[in-house]
Design a protein around this motif. Sequence first.
Motif, PDB file in Angstrom:
ATOM      1  N   ILE A  16      40.112  49.992  29.831  1.00  0.00           N
ATOM      2  CA  ILE A  16      39.418  48.769  30.164  1.00  0.00           C
ATOM      3  C   ILE A  16      40.728  47.591  30.259  1.00  0.00           C
ATOM      4  O   ILE A  16      40.574  46.873  31.332  1.00  0.00           O
ATOM      5  N   SER A  17      41.738  47.920  29.637  1.00  0.00           N
ATOM      6  CA  SER A  17      42.884  46.948  29.789  1.00  0.00           C
ATOM      7  C   SER A  17      43.632  46.908  31.129  1.00  0.00           C
ATOM      8  O   SER A  17      43.881  46.151  31.849  1.00  0.00           O
ATOM      9  N   LYS A  18      43.441  48.268  31.557  1.00  0.00           N
ATOM     10  CA  LYS A  18      44.093  48.561  33.177  1.00  0.00           C
ATOM     11  C   LYS A  18      43.127  47.868  34.176  1.00  0.00           C
ATOM     12  O   LYS A  18      43.635  47.171  35.045  1.00  0.00           O
ATOM     13  N   VAL A  19      41.906  47.937  33.897  1.00  0.00           N
ATOM     14  CA  VAL A  19      41.108  47.345  34.685  1.00  0.00           C
ATOM     15  C   VAL A  19      41.024  45.783  34.827  1.00  0.00           C
ATOM     16  O   VAL A  19      41.047  45.096  35.753  1.00  0.00           O
ATOM     17  N   ILE A  20      41.166  45.082  33.600  1.00  0.00           N
ATOM     18  CA  ILE A  20      41.281  43.846  33.290  1.00  0.00           C
ATOM     19  C   ILE A  20      42.765  43.386  33.930  1.00  0.00           C
ATOM     20  O   ILE A  20      42.959  42.444  34.762  1.00  0.00           O
ATOM     21  N   ASN A  21      43.853  44.227  33.818  1.00  0.00           N
ATOM     22  CA  ASN A  21      45.023  43.675  34.305  1.00  0.00           C
ATOM     23  C   ASN A  21      44.959  43.803  35.893  1.00  0.00           C
ATOM     24  O   ASN A  21      46.020  43.082  36.577  1.00  0.00           O
ATOM     25  N   GLN A  22      44.313  44.710  36.825  1.00  0.00           N
ATOM     26  CA  GLN A  22      44.287  44.689  37.865  1.00  0.00           C
ATOM     27  C   GLN A  22      43.237  43.767  38.368  1.00  0.00           C
ATOM     28  O   GLN A  22      42.985  43.448  39.711  1.00  0.00           O
ATOM     29  N   SER A  23      42.674  42.845  37.809  1.00  0.00           N
ATOM     30  CA  SER A  23      41.853  42.071  38.113  1.00  0.00           C
ATOM     31  C   SER A  23      42.049  40.539  38.097  1.00  0.00           C
ATOM     32  O   SER A  23      42.593  40.135  36.967  1.00  0.00           O
ATOM     33  N   PHE A  29      36.994  41.625  38.560  1.00  0.00           N
ATOM     34  CA  PHE A  29      36.877  42.544  37.478  1.00  0.00           C
ATOM     35  C   PHE A  29      35.629  43.320  37.534  1.00  0.00           C
ATOM     36  O   PHE A  29      35.383  44.685  37.356  1.00  0.00           O
ATOM     37  N   HIS A  30      34.495  42.688  37.916  1.00  0.00           N
ATOM     38  CA  HIS A  30      33.310  43.442  38.059  1.00  0.00           C
ATOM     39  C   HIS A  30      33.200  44.642  39.030  1.00  0.00           C
ATOM     40  O   HIS A  30      32.872  45.761  39.142  1.00  0.00           O
ATOM     41  N   ASN A  31      33.992  44.061  40.186  1.00  0.00           N
ATOM     42  CA  ASN A  31      34.157  45.131  41.347  1.00  0.00           C
ATOM     43  C   ASN A  31      34.932  46.348  41.173  1.00  0.00           C
ATOM     44  O   ASN A  31      34.631  47.428  41.112  1.00  0.00           O
ATOM     45  N   ASN A  32      35.942  46.111  40.481  1.00  0.00           N
ATOM     46  CA  ASN A  32      37.031  47.088  39.808  1.00  0.00           C
ATOM     47  C   ASN A  32      36.465  47.970  38.860  1.00  0.00           C
ATOM     48  O   ASN A  32      36.446  49.323  38.632  1.00  0.00           O
ATOM     49  N   LEU A  33      35.460  47.486  37.914  1.00  0.00           N
ATOM     50  CA  LEU A  33      34.963  48.103  36.757  1.00  0.00           C
ATOM     51  C   LEU A  33      33.746  49.073  37.332  1.00  0.00           C
ATOM     52  O   LEU A  33      33.851  50.190  37.218  1.00  0.00           O
ATOM     53  N   ILE A 129      35.020  39.710  27.463  1.00  0.00           N
ATOM     54  CA  ILE A 129      36.146  39.995  28.288  1.00  0.00           C
ATOM     55  C   ILE A 129      36.185  38.832  29.254  1.00  0.00           C
ATOM     56  O   ILE A 129      37.306  38.389  29.637  1.00  0.00           O
ATOM     57  N   ARG A 130      35.060  38.187  29.517  1.00  0.00           N
ATOM     58  CA  ARG A 130      35.227  36.939  30.397  1.00  0.00           C
ATOM     59  C   ARG A 130      36.207  35.968  30.143  1.00  0.00           C
ATOM     60  O   ARG A 130      37.079  35.392  30.920  1.00  0.00           O
ATOM     61  N   LYS A 131      36.061  35.886  28.894  1.00  0.00           N
ATOM     62  CA  LYS A 131      37.138  34.873  28.241  1.00  0.00           C
ATOM     63  C   LYS A 131      38.574  35.109  28.608  1.00  0.00           C
ATOM     64  O   LYS A 131      39.531  34.455  28.714  1.00  0.00           O
ATOM     65  N   GLU A 132      38.921  36.623  28.293  1.00  0.00           N
ATOM     66  CA  GLU A 132      40.078  37.137  28.237  1.00  0.00           C
ATOM     67  C   GLU A 132      40.575  36.929  29.935  1.00  0.00           C
ATOM     68  O   GLU A 132      41.871  36.562  30.304  1.00  0.00           O
ATOM     69  N   LEU A 133      39.776  37.332  30.780  1.00  0.00           N
ATOM     70  CA  LEU A 133      39.941  37.022  32.146  1.00  0.00           C
ATOM     71  C   LEU A 133      40.064  35.570  32.921  1.00  0.00           C
ATOM     72  O   LEU A 133      40.891  35.376  33.601  1.00  0.00           O
ATOM     73  N   ARG A 134      39.493  34.725  32.280  1.00  0.00           N
ATOM     74  CA  ARG A 134      39.392  33.250  32.471  1.00  0.00           C
ATOM     75  C   ARG A 134      41.139  32.796  32.008  1.00  0.00           C
ATOM     76  O   ARG A 134      41.595  32.341  32.863  1.00  0.00           O
ATOM     77  N   LYS A 135      41.537  33.318  30.823  1.00  0.00           N
ATOM     78  CA  LYS A 135      43.078  32.971  30.363  1.00  0.00           C
ATOM     79  C   LYS A 135      43.885  33.535  31.411  1.00  0.00           C
ATOM     80  O   LYS A 135      44.915  33.079  31.817  1.00  0.00           O
ATOM     81  N   GLU A 136      43.557  34.745  31.811  1.00  0.00           N
ATOM     82  CA  GLU A 136      44.651  35.433  32.508  1.00  0.00           C
ATOM     83  C   GLU A 136      44.767  34.862  34.025  1.00  0.00           C
ATOM     84  O   GLU A 136      45.656  34.457  34.682  1.00  0.00           O
ATOM     85  N   VAL A 137      43.462  34.191  34.412  1.00  0.00           N
ATOM     86  CA  VAL A 137      43.550  33.573  35.713  1.00  0.00           C
ATOM     87  C   VAL A 137      44.249  32.156  35.529  1.00  0.00           C
ATOM     88  O   VAL A 137      44.907  31.859  36.613  1.00  0.00           O
ATOM     89  N   LYS A 138      44.013  31.591  34.511  1.00  0.00           N
ATOM     90  CA  LYS A 138      44.692  30.366  34.171  1.00  0.00           C
ATOM     91  C   LYS A 138      46.223  30.221  34.274  1.00  0.00           C
ATOM     92  O   LYS A 138      46.960  29.673  34.714  1.00  0.00           O
TER      93      LYS A 138
END
Length: 149
Positions: A16-23, A29-33, A129-138
């Motif tokens: 899952i971390s690979k999918v997150i890092n690619q998103s 993320f939804h599309n990659n998953l 994971i949405r929270k993590e994704l938002r942090k990553e985008v910021k």
Amino acid sequence: MKKELSRVYNILKKDISKVINQSKGNVEFHNNLRKYLSMIAVEFDYTGKTKYKIDSKKHIDVVWLDDLENVRWAFEIDGGQRKRSIKRLSDMVADNKIWIYYGNPNKLGDFIKQTDPSNSFLLLNLGNIRKELRKEVKLTNKISSRVTK
């Protein structure tokens, strides 16, 4: 089925971390998953398909088909509590119906009881994971704005 579900969960958890890092954000993320789930179908001797049409207006995010094109697994992926996803899974003819959830867990149990009292699917909760994704985008936006200045 329990053994296969456990394998699916463990594979997802491991990668899952690979999918997150690619998103970059929730949609990607939804599309990659979705793509990732389709790809790992071969590890279970199935063929994965994304956006599988149920009818002219509805689709399931991912299905795994056997050699005779029967739907053995149906997956809906959501970062929010969406009734239409639950309805699609409930209406789907499949041996295994899995709702993969990666959003805020508040009131998730109540939501499931209300929308699926017959327990027609299994929940695979990946956590918020949405929270993590938002942090990553910021963080990405901050870095790119510094680089462009």
